[in-house]
Design a protein around this motif. Structure first.
Motif, short mmCIF file in Angstrom:
data_model
loop_
_atom_site.label_atom_id
_atom_site.label_comp_id
_atom_site.label_asym_id
_atom_site.label_seq_id
_atom_site.Cartn_x
_atom_site.Cartn_y
_atom_site.Cartn_z
N ILE A 285 33.97 -19.24 -18.11
CA ILE A 285 33.40 -19.61 -16.82
C ILE A 285 31.88 -19.55 -16.98
CG2 ILE A 285 33.28 -19.05 -14.36
CD1 ILE A 285 35.98 -17.68 -14.66
N TYR A 286 31.28 -20.73 -17.03
CA TYR A 286 29.83 -20.84 -17.28
C TYR A 286 29.19 -21.49 -16.06
CZ TYR A 286 25.43 -22.42 -19.35
OH TYR A 286 24.11 -22.65 -19.61
N GLY B 121 27.23 -10.28 -19.81
CA GLY B 121 26.42 -9.08 -19.59
C GLY B 121 25.55 -9.18 -18.36
N SER B 122 25.57 -8.12 -17.56
CA SER B 122 24.69 -8.07 -16.39
C SER B 122 23.27 -7.78 -16.84
CB SER B 122 25.18 -7.00 -15.42
OG SER B 122 25.15 -5.72 -16.04
N GLU B 123 22.28 -8.39 -16.18
CA GLU B 123 20.89 -8.25 -16.56
C GLU B 123 20.01 -8.09 -15.32
OE1 GLU B 123 19.75 -11.62 -18.82
OE2 GLU B 123 20.99 -11.15 -20.56
N ILE C 21 25.88 -15.20 -13.34
CA ILE C 21 26.60 -14.05 -13.88
C ILE C 21 26.58 -12.89 -12.89
CG2 ILE C 21 26.56 -12.30 -15.69
CD1 ILE C 21 25.50 -14.51 -17.58
N ASN C 22 25.40 -12.56 -12.38
CA ASN C 22 25.29 -11.44 -11.45
C ASN C 22 26.06 -11.70 -10.16
OD1 ASN C 22 23.66 -10.13 -13.28
ND2 ASN C 22 21.75 -10.82 -12.35
N THR C 23 26.08 -12.96 -9.70
CA THR C 23 26.83 -13.28 -8.48
C THR C 23 28.32 -13.08 -8.68
OG1 THR C 23 25.13 -14.88 -7.84
CG2 THR C 23 27.28 -15.09 -6.79
N SER C 24 28.86 -13.58 -9.81
CA SER C 24 30.30 -13.43 -10.06
C SER C 24 30.68 -11.97 -10.27
CB SER C 24 30.70 -14.27 -11.27
OG SER C 24 30.02 -13.81 -12.43
N LEU C 25 29.82 -11.19 -10.93
CA LEU C 25 30.12 -9.76 -11.11
C LEU C 25 30.09 -9.03 -9.78
CD1 LEU C 25 28.09 -8.99 -14.37
CD2 LEU C 25 30.56 -9.33 -14.14
N SER C 26 29.17 -9.40 -8.91
CA SER C 26 29.13 -8.80 -7.59
C SER C 26 30.38 -9.12 -6.79
CB SER C 26 27.88 -9.30 -6.85
OG SER C 26 27.84 -8.78 -5.54
#
Length: 635
Positions: free
Chosen positions: A443-444, A545-547, A565-570
């Motif tokens: 998922i990119y 990786g979260s950054e 990335i940060n949005t999907s991890l949230s």
């Protein structure tokens, strides 16, 4: 008229002043005083023989040549045979041609008189100006010539017919000769063939005589063998009687053994039934144990320092692993006074999870803790294992292993696949058969990409859809689903996916994963004797990786990747919190990651999250954020 006569070769006598009246080239002839009222004499060109007469002569010569040639050829071909032609029909071609080509003597050609001496039909002389009379005389001569030509044509046609009849007879004789020659040749070949057959029959007769002699000797030997066999048969009959008696005894023993086998089969059936109940009870208890441990579990793993990192940092003073408790982790942070530079003291942060792995723990020790969870996937429950943490914390190493993978450094994905196939083989004697299907995607930037297909071969964007309206199962059309029968096939797929995954260099990691990679193994099992069927999905996720943007210095495309990335991890954290709190609405659709893992996160599914921590003191703030998020999930 004088000019015309001279041109045709006629001898025209000159009369009176005819010589003085010849036309001069380039001048016009003058009329005399006595001829002024008479019509002028018309000069005509010299005439040759009529064209039909010449053509008839040429055709006669050609026909005679052909006839003579046709008459000569058969005679040369039929050497030794006597054929005769009628003498009166054999006309030499040369004589006819000579006759045709022979010039006509001047005496035979009628001489034309000068105009002054022309005579009419009544024998009277015609005057030079009497052109009509002269023309009438010429027509009379032409008609006589035509009669002669017609008579010659008739004779010519008769000769042609005679020649054609002779040619036809010659052709018939030639065809008869060729037929007789072919018949003679055929008879000769048949005679040769018959002679060859006679010789073959003679050889065959000799062979048959030799075979008869050989068979006679063989018959004698067989008679001797027959006598030996007769004596041996008598011995065998005696042994057969003894064997029949032994067989009867064995049959009695057989009956007793059959009774024992039937009893053993009944016991075996009971044992199988009991084994089946025990297997089902094992599955129930195993699932109960997993549920008691928690359907959502959190493991923490701290990676060891790399060689170049050991030069910058001595030891792990900010990380503490209690010896008596393998579920606790303590982080300490030195804070300075805000007034001066005096050291204020260490601030400690205590965290507790289902299991904490220190940097000294190997891949095998980590997998032993999740092996029972993988067994749940084989028992028919959805299982999801994913790695979470900042970039460079060792998530990809934990899930997949290093590039130069060995049996000791294999990641969770290859170890889980190996256990699944091994467990399927152990369940085969119990009547279970399994079918496995694998897929690997990433998922990119909130878009799905098939990692088993090269980038040039990728088609339209992939979408997540339900299998049917009545089913909660999700699938991705146009995604490559590969049937697999062994762990080696899965390892090849992992290598292909690793080569196609999106990675990039950032300020925090030279090879930072810029997408979430998702490996799914669909496990479908049947026990037809018990009419049992199970379907489960083992999902192993390596999250990006979260950054923190202030440390990664991401710009442009890297910035958009970091934000996605940060949005999907949230969103993943919100979904897990909602599941933990048993809220009525779970925001699965807020992210492609949670929507695709919907069936593996809720319900009876088992979920395990690895929170990976960097050992560097510089990353302490990022480690605290990751541990706080994991602590919320664990609580």
């Amino acid at each position: 008229m004088e000019q015309k006569g001279n041109a045709d070769g006629w001898q025209v006598p000159l009369v009176g002043k005819a010589l003085s009246q010849l036309p001069v080239p380039g001048l016009r002839a003058k009329r005399g005083p006595s001829d002024e009222n008479q019509p002028p004499a018309e000069q005509k060109r010299a005439r040759r023989l009529p064209v039909p007469t010449r053509r008839v002569a040429a055709s006669i010569a050609t026909s005679c040549s052909k006839a003579s040639a046709a008459a000569v050829v058969p005679r040369t071909q039929r050497a030794g045979r006597r054929t005769s032609l009628r003498p009166e029909l054999t006309i030499p071609a040369a004589s006819v041609a000579d006759v045709v080509r022979r010039p006509v003597p001047m005496a035979a050609v009628p001489k034309m008189a000068a105009p002054a001496l022309a005579v009419g039909n009544d024998g009277k002389k015609r005057a030079a100006w009497d052109l009509k009379g002269q023309l009438s005389d010429m027509r009379t001569k032409v008609s006589s010539y035509k009669d002669k030509v017609q008579r010659l044509d008739g004779e010519n046609q008769q000769l042609k017919r005679q020649l054609q009849e002779q040619v036809v007879q010659n052709r018939e004789l030639s065809s008869q000769v060729s037929i007789l020659s072919s018949t003679l040749h055929t008879c000769q070949e048949q005679a040769q063939q018959r002679l060859h057959e006679v010789m073959e029959l003679s050889d065959l007769k000799q062979q048959l005589e030799e075979q008869v002699t050989s068979y006679s000797k063989t018959i004698g030997q067989l008679e001797g063998t027959k006598r030996d066999l007769s004596s041996l048969l008598e011995t065998r009959e005696v042994k057969l009687k003894l064997a029949e008696e032994g067989l009867a005894q064995r049959e009695c023993e057989n009956k007793e053994l059959r009774g024992q086998v039937a009893a053993q089969l009944q016991v075996m059936t009971q044992q199988e039934e009991r084994l089946h109940h025990l297997e089902m009870e094992r599955r129930r208890l195993h699932n109960l144990v997993q549920e008691l441990k928690g359907n959502i579990r959190v493991f923490c793993r701290v990676r060891p320092l790399l060689a170049w990192e050991k030069e910058r940092q001595k030891g792990l003073e900010h990380l503490h692993f209690p010896l008596q408790d393998n579920k606790a982790l303590v982080l300490s942070k030195v804070e300075e006074s805000h007034v001066g530079r005096d050291r204020k003291g260490d601030v400690k942060y205590d965290f507790s999870f289902d299991r904490v792995f220190s940097p000294a723990c190997s891949q095998e020790e980590v997998f032993e803790e999740i092996a029972l969870l993988v067994q749940s996937a084989l028992d028919g429950y959805h299982v999801c294992i994913f790695a979470y943490g900042q970039t460079g914390s060792g998530k990809t190493y934990t899930m997949e292993g290093p590039d130069d993978m060995s049996p000791e450094t294999m990641g969770m994905i290859p170890r889980a696949v190996r256990q699944v196939f091994q467990g399927a083989r152990e369940l085969e004697p119990k009547g279970w058969q399994y079918h496995f299907t694998a897929n690997f995607l990433e998922i990119y930037n909130e878009s799905l990409r098939d990692l088993l297909v090269g980038r040039p071969e990728r088609g339209a964007e992939l979408e997540i859809k339900r299998v049917s309206q009545s089913s909660e199962e999700l699938h991705v059309p146009n995604l490559r689903y590969v049937p697999v029968d062994s762990e080696d096939e899965v390892l090849k797929l992992l290598q292909t996916a690793k080569a196609n995954r999106s990675v990039a260099k950032t300020a925090l990691n030279d090879r930072s994963s810029r997408s979430h990679s998702l490996f799914q193994l669909r496990i479908e099992g049947w026990n037809r004797s018990r009419d049992l069927h199970s379907v489960s999905v083992l999902s192993l996720v390596d999250l990006a990786g979260s950054e923190r943007l202030d440390k990664s210095f991401s710009k442009g495309e890297r910035l958009r990747e970091t934000q996605a990335i940060n949005t999907s991890l949230s969103t993943l954290g919100l979904v897990i919190m909602a599941l933990s709190n048993k809220e009525p609405h779970i925001p699965y659709r807020n992210s492609k990651l949670t929507y695709l893992l919907q069936n593996s996160l809720g319900g009876n599914s088992k979920m395990l999250m690895f929170v990976n921590i960097s050992p560097l003191e510089d990353n302490l703030s990022e480690s605290l954020n990751s541990l706080r998020f994991a602590s919320k999930v664990s609580d």
